[in-house]
Design a protein around this motif. Sequence first.
Motif, PDB file in Angstrom:
ATOM      1  N   ASN A 111       0.809  -1.215   0.000  1.00 50.30           N
ATOM      2  CA  ASN A 111       0.000   0.000   0.000  1.00 50.30           C
ATOM      3  C   ASN A 111       0.845   1.269   0.000  1.00 50.30           C
ATOM      4  OD1 ASN A 111      -2.372  -1.644   0.280  1.00 50.30           O
ATOM      5  ND2 ASN A 111      -1.897  -1.850   2.439  1.00 50.30           N
ATOM      6  N   GLN A 275      -3.749  -5.317  -2.936  1.00 50.50           N
ATOM      7  CA  GLN A 275      -2.862  -4.160  -2.838  1.00 50.50           C
ATOM      8  C   GLN A 275      -3.622  -2.900  -3.273  1.00 50.50           C
ATOM      9  OE1 GLN A 275       0.714  -4.444  -5.125  1.00 50.50           O
ATOM     10  NE2 GLN A 275       1.403  -6.342  -4.169  1.00 50.50           N
ATOM     11  N   ARG A 276      -3.165  -1.763  -2.753  1.00 50.30           N
ATOM     12  CA  ARG A 276      -3.689  -0.480  -3.205  1.00 50.30           C
ATOM     13  C   ARG A 276      -2.594   0.569  -3.044  1.00 50.30           C
ATOM     14  NH1 ARG A 276      -5.974   4.388  -1.717  1.00 50.30           N
ATOM     15  NH2 ARG A 276      -7.853   5.040  -2.895  1.00 50.30           N
ATOM     16  N   HIS A 277      -2.135   1.122  -4.145  1.00 54.90           N
ATOM     17  CA  HIS A 277      -1.114   2.149  -4.049  1.00 54.90           C
ATOM     18  C   HIS A 277      -1.401   3.281  -5.018  1.00 54.90           C
ATOM     19  CE1 HIS A 277       0.434  -1.653  -5.874  1.00 54.90           C
ATOM     20  NE2 HIS A 277       0.565  -0.903  -6.932  1.00 54.90           N
TER      21      HIS A 277
END
Length: 280
Positions: A111, A275-277
């Motif tokens: 993240n 995931q988160r980016h």
Amino acid sequence: MQFFRLGPWGEEMPAVCSGGTYWDLRTLTQDLDGAFWASGGTRRVAEALEGGELKPLVGAEALRVGAPVARPQALLCIGLNYAAHAAESGMPAPQHPVLFFKHPNTVAGPNDAVAVPPGAARMDWEVELAVVIGQRASYLPSVAAAGAHIAGYCVANDLSERRFQLERSGSQWGKGKSLPGFCPLGPMLVTPDEVSPENLRIRSWVNGEPRQDSSTRDMIFNVDQIVHDLSQYLVLEPGDVILTGTPEGVAMSGRFPYLQAGDVVELEIESLGRQRHQLA
């Protein structure tokens, strides 16, 4: 089991999640590195859990999630390993696994923000199943022997700057693959007793819009074939990470715009987390 590294960058604490509780592993190991996997770390953690020897990691849910593998010696990547992705890239399906490398210091948390490099104009996402080596593998005698050398699986984003990759790398790809933060890993490493890699849904989104949606069953070379093949040409060490290729649906296909600052990329593989980016 589900292994995590939690805490600020460079100060991550090893943990295992079992029964909905995060358990502190610092009495067993200082980190989830190659030495941990090589020394039977998974077995030792299982024994400690069964024996009630571990303490809960207080406040774990509020901590930053780091990459679940510490300081891999190598990031080995398999290119064009989904037939549809090879087709959208304008390349024939390979007859043997295509190997390239990312610099190991590209590894980041799942993240963490990703900085847009100076001069970047064609940043692309690639959701991939990552394989973490648990035991040294060299000249494996058969494909069937590969499984015993795998510590587990996690989600990876093989971020790429296509202009650097295709115009400046002399067909080697590395310059477009090895920029800072270009390999988010995690959130967790899941051991082979809990997940089978043969048929996992694998997806990505950009700013909430669907991009990739496929299954690992569409790989040209499966995980065991990849590990066996690589072992014929190099020694795989505990803690090494193999990225096994990405399905169709990337920006290079021409169907979607390339990434830019402010975009949010999300990735998910069934049973391995999300995931988160954001690009900054």
